[in-house]
Design an enzyme around this catalytic site. Structure first.
Site, PDB file in Angstrom:
ATOM      1  N   LYS A 173     -31.856  38.372  -9.546  1.00 47.38           N
ATOM      2  CA  LYS A 173     -31.597  39.755  -9.110  1.00 47.38           C
ATOM      3  C   LYS A 173     -30.098  40.047  -9.057  1.00 47.38           C
ATOM      4  O   LYS A 173     -29.636  41.106  -9.516  1.00 47.38           O
ATOM      5  CB  LYS A 173     -32.223  39.984  -7.735  1.00 47.38           C
ATOM      6  CG  LYS A 173     -31.782  41.263  -7.029  1.00 47.38           C
ATOM      7  CD  LYS A 173     -32.137  42.514  -7.823  1.00 47.38           C
ATOM      8  CE  LYS A 173     -31.484  43.775  -7.240  1.00 47.38           C
ATOM      9  NZ  LYS A 173     -31.942  44.113  -5.897  1.00 47.38           N
ATOM     10  N   LEU A 174     -29.318  39.152  -8.488  1.00 50.18           N
ATOM     11  CA  LEU A 174     -27.884  39.389  -8.376  1.00 50.18           C
ATOM     12  C   LEU A 174     -27.222  39.485  -9.745  1.00 50.18           C
ATOM     13  O   LEU A 174     -26.352  40.337  -9.965  1.00 50.18           O
ATOM     14  CB  LEU A 174     -27.231  38.276  -7.548  1.00 50.18           C
ATOM     15  CG  LEU A 174     -27.619  38.250  -6.072  1.00 50.18           C
ATOM     16  CD1 LEU A 174     -27.071  36.994  -5.402  1.00 50.18           C
ATOM     17  CD2 LEU A 174     -27.130  39.502  -5.348  1.00 50.18           C
TER      18      LEU A 174
END
Length: 293
Positions: A173-174
């Site tokens: 996600k990051l």
């Protein structure tokens, strides 16, 4: 996995996620938030309210979190009345917030020492996707837990990716957000240059959709926000975007990668916040890039 489902954090994304869960999962859903208004709205969909975290944990087999920051996650999990003090062996905790990888793995170890299983399942896409139940969800968990959680996650998302063990969902996600923010910076630079060189911005972006510069970021963030200079509040703000990017930069540091493109995006987001646009939809960073606007 049977029993009630708890949902903590009913903000911009959490409220519609909880609503979809209540409508689709076929199980009792119990919500908790410091603000009463979303709980009042969710009552129409059958969501019950818990007085506090202890009351929620006492009633639920699985607890989902959708929180705004690492600080909020630490309070909810490790505070005096937090979930580490209230959850029982056999329960499951799923962090759907965007959280630092190191903190995710620390909390997972602390809960697993109590025989509480832990997964990270951060979300991607827009508030509209949260309302429609079409989020992308990136999951860090062992195979067995992922299989158990999938039916619940499918109530909120249509693209559910098993990324690996705990923490892997946050990694993916990051990095997704990091790439997206760097891409919007590139589109914003191109738009500013084109306009000053006498080329219409709408024509430029339309041409990009037909060429190798096409992307989701172009069609959604570029064409719907940057091009019309439309950056509402109550969306994913520049402040939250910079928070996620800082988590990605911490991960880059931990892995020994310099991430110069991400550092540029971070500096531009910092300037965006400094000029007073921190609460606006994060592609407002384009205003810093084109200072003439």
């Amino acid at each position: 996995m049977q029993g009630a489902v708890g949902f903590v954090g009913l903000g911009v994304m959490g409220e519609p996620m909880c609503r979809n869960l209540a409508r689709k999962c076929g199980r009792a859903v119990i919500g908790f938030d410091r603000v009463q208004a979303p709980l009042d709205r969710l009552a129409a969909d059958g969501v019950q309210s818990a007085a506090d975290l202890r009351a929620l944990a006492a009633q639920c087999a699985v607890v989902l979190l959708s929180l705004p920051s690492a600080e909020a996650l630490e309070v909810v999990c490790a505070g005096p009345e937090g979930l580490l003090a209230t959850m029982r062996p056999g329960q499951v905790l799923v962090d759907m917030s965007t959280s630092p990888v190191a903190l995710t793995r620390e909390l997972a170890a602390a809960f697993e020492a109590l025989n509480v299983r832990y997964a990270d399942a951060p979300i991607a896409r827009t508030r509209q996707a949260a309302e429609d139940g079409t989020l992308a969800i990136m999951v860090g968990a062992d195979e067995a837990l992922f299989a158990q959680l999938h039916p619940l996650l499918a109530c909120m998302g249509t693209e559910i990716t098993h990324c690996g063990t705990v923490g892997s969902g946050q990694v993916v996600k990051l990095l997704n957000n990091m790439v997206m923010m760097e891409t919007v910076v590139a589109f914003s630079e191109a738009l500013a240059i084109a306009r000053r060189a006498g080329v219409d911005g709408a024509l430029l972006f339309d041409a990009f959709t037909k060429s190798s510069a096409d992307s989701f970021a172009l069609r959604h963030h570029g064409m719907k926000a940057v091009l019309p200079d439309n950056f509402p509040e109550r969306a994913f703000s520049a402040i939250y975007a910079r928070k996620d990017l800082d988590y990605a930069l911490a991960l880059a540091g931990d892995t020994g990668v310099r991430a110069e493109g991400a550092k540029l995006a971070d500096r531009l987001l910092a300037a965006t916040i400094e000029r007073g646009d921190g609460d606006r939809y994060w592609p407002v960073v384009s205003r810093v890039i084109d200072q003439a606007r």
